[in-house]
Write a protein that holds these residues in place. Structure first.
Motif, short mmCIF file in Angstrom:
data_model
loop_
_atom_site.label_atom_id
_atom_site.label_comp_id
_atom_site.label_asym_id
_atom_site.label_seq_id
_atom_site.Cartn_x
_atom_site.Cartn_y
_atom_site.Cartn_z
N TYR A 1 -44.10 55.29 -18.60
CA TYR A 1 -43.02 56.25 -17.95
C TYR A 1 -42.62 57.38 -19.22
O TYR A 1 -41.98 56.79 -20.24
N GLN A 2 -42.06 58.42 -18.84
CA GLN A 2 -41.45 59.44 -19.80
C GLN A 2 -40.11 60.08 -18.71
O GLN A 2 -40.92 60.57 -17.70
N LEU A 3 -39.14 60.02 -19.04
CA LEU A 3 -38.15 60.71 -18.28
C LEU A 3 -37.25 61.53 -19.23
O LEU A 3 -36.79 61.00 -20.38
N PHE A 4 -37.17 62.87 -19.11
CA PHE A 4 -36.65 63.89 -20.14
C PHE A 4 -35.96 64.95 -19.25
O PHE A 4 -36.68 65.19 -18.13
N PHE A 5 -35.24 65.82 -19.82
CA PHE A 5 -34.71 66.81 -19.19
C PHE A 5 -35.72 68.00 -19.68
O PHE A 5 -36.20 68.02 -20.59
N LEU B 1 -34.70 67.00 -14.26
CA LEU B 1 -35.25 65.51 -14.67
C LEU B 1 -36.74 65.64 -14.51
O LEU B 1 -37.24 65.68 -13.17
N ARG B 2 -37.39 65.53 -15.70
CA ARG B 2 -38.90 65.55 -15.33
C ARG B 2 -39.33 64.09 -15.63
O ARG B 2 -39.05 63.38 -16.45
N ILE B 3 -40.30 63.76 -14.52
CA ILE B 3 -40.98 62.01 -14.82
C ILE B 3 -42.20 62.38 -15.03
O ILE B 3 -42.99 62.99 -14.11
N ALA B 4 -42.87 61.69 -16.15
CA ALA B 4 -44.17 61.73 -16.33
C ALA B 4 -44.87 60.47 -16.51
O ALA B 4 -44.19 59.48 -17.01
N VAL B 5 -46.08 60.41 -16.54
CA VAL B 5 -47.02 59.02 -16.80
C VAL B 5 -47.89 59.61 -17.83
O VAL B 5 -48.70 60.54 -17.79
N GLN B 6 -47.85 58.85 -18.81
CA GLN B 6 -48.29 59.26 -20.21
C GLN B 6 -49.31 58.15 -20.53
O GLN B 6 -48.80 56.77 -20.41
N PRO B 7 -50.54 58.18 -21.36
CA PRO B 7 -51.10 57.11 -21.76
C PRO B 7 -50.56 56.40 -22.83
O PRO B 7 -49.91 57.12 -23.62
N GLY B 8 -50.58 55.10 -22.95
CA GLY B 8 -49.88 54.44 -24.05
C GLY B 8 -49.19 53.17 -23.54
O GLY B 8 -49.12 52.77 -22.24
N MET C 1 -50.58 65.79 -12.77
CA MET C 1 -51.38 64.41 -13.20
C MET C 1 -50.69 63.16 -13.14
O MET C 1 -51.36 62.28 -12.97
N SER C 2 -49.39 63.11 -13.13
CA SER C 2 -48.67 62.17 -13.01
C SER C 2 -48.44 61.69 -11.36
O SER C 2 -48.20 60.57 -11.16
N LEU C 3 -48.23 62.72 -10.61
CA LEU C 3 -48.09 62.34 -9.13
C LEU C 3 -49.15 61.23 -8.53
O LEU C 3 -48.37 60.20 -7.99
N PRO C 4 -50.28 61.07 -8.75
CA PRO C 4 -50.98 59.85 -8.40
C PRO C 4 -50.34 58.60 -8.70
O PRO C 4 -50.77 57.69 -7.88
#
Length: 119
Positions: A53-57, A39-46, A80-83
């Protein structure tokens, strides 16, 4: 600072996932028939508030990824998303009003009504 203090600090500053969310992730992975995904958790502009947030395999290993195991569920966050995700908790809710993954993020100073974006 002792080693135990460092480990505790990293656990509180990183992303955590509840047992309910981990169970749902395991169930989804079993349906997919894949044991190589995380499970990848990311933060993206938008989004309405500037970040979303984005959650995806994902099966990829990116430079600087932080990977944690939660009862056999691997959760990965890119550097880049950790902070933006320090202390965030991922949960899964299944009620009449709402079904899906939720993110309780103490780093977010505000969010929009959709609940998918924050700042």
């Amino acid at each position: 600072m002792t080693v135990n203090d460092t480990e505790t600090t990293q656990a509180t500053q990183g992303v955590t996932i509840t047992d309910g969310a981990a169970d749902k992730v395991r169930s989804l992975l079993q349906q997919e028939g894949r044991d190589d995904l995380r499970l990848r958790i990311a933060v993206q502009p938008g989004g309405c508030s500037g970040l979303r947030y984005q959650l995806f395999f994902d099966e990829r290993d990116l430079d600087g990824d932080e990977v944690k195991d939660f009862s056999g569920v691997a959760v990965v966050v890119d550097r880049m998303s950790l902070p933006y995700l320090g202390g965030a908790t991922i949960d899964f809710v299944d009620t009449i009003e709402k079904q899906g993954f939720t993110i309780d993020n103490p780093m977010a100073t505000g969010s929009c009504a959709c609940g998918d974006s924050f700042h």
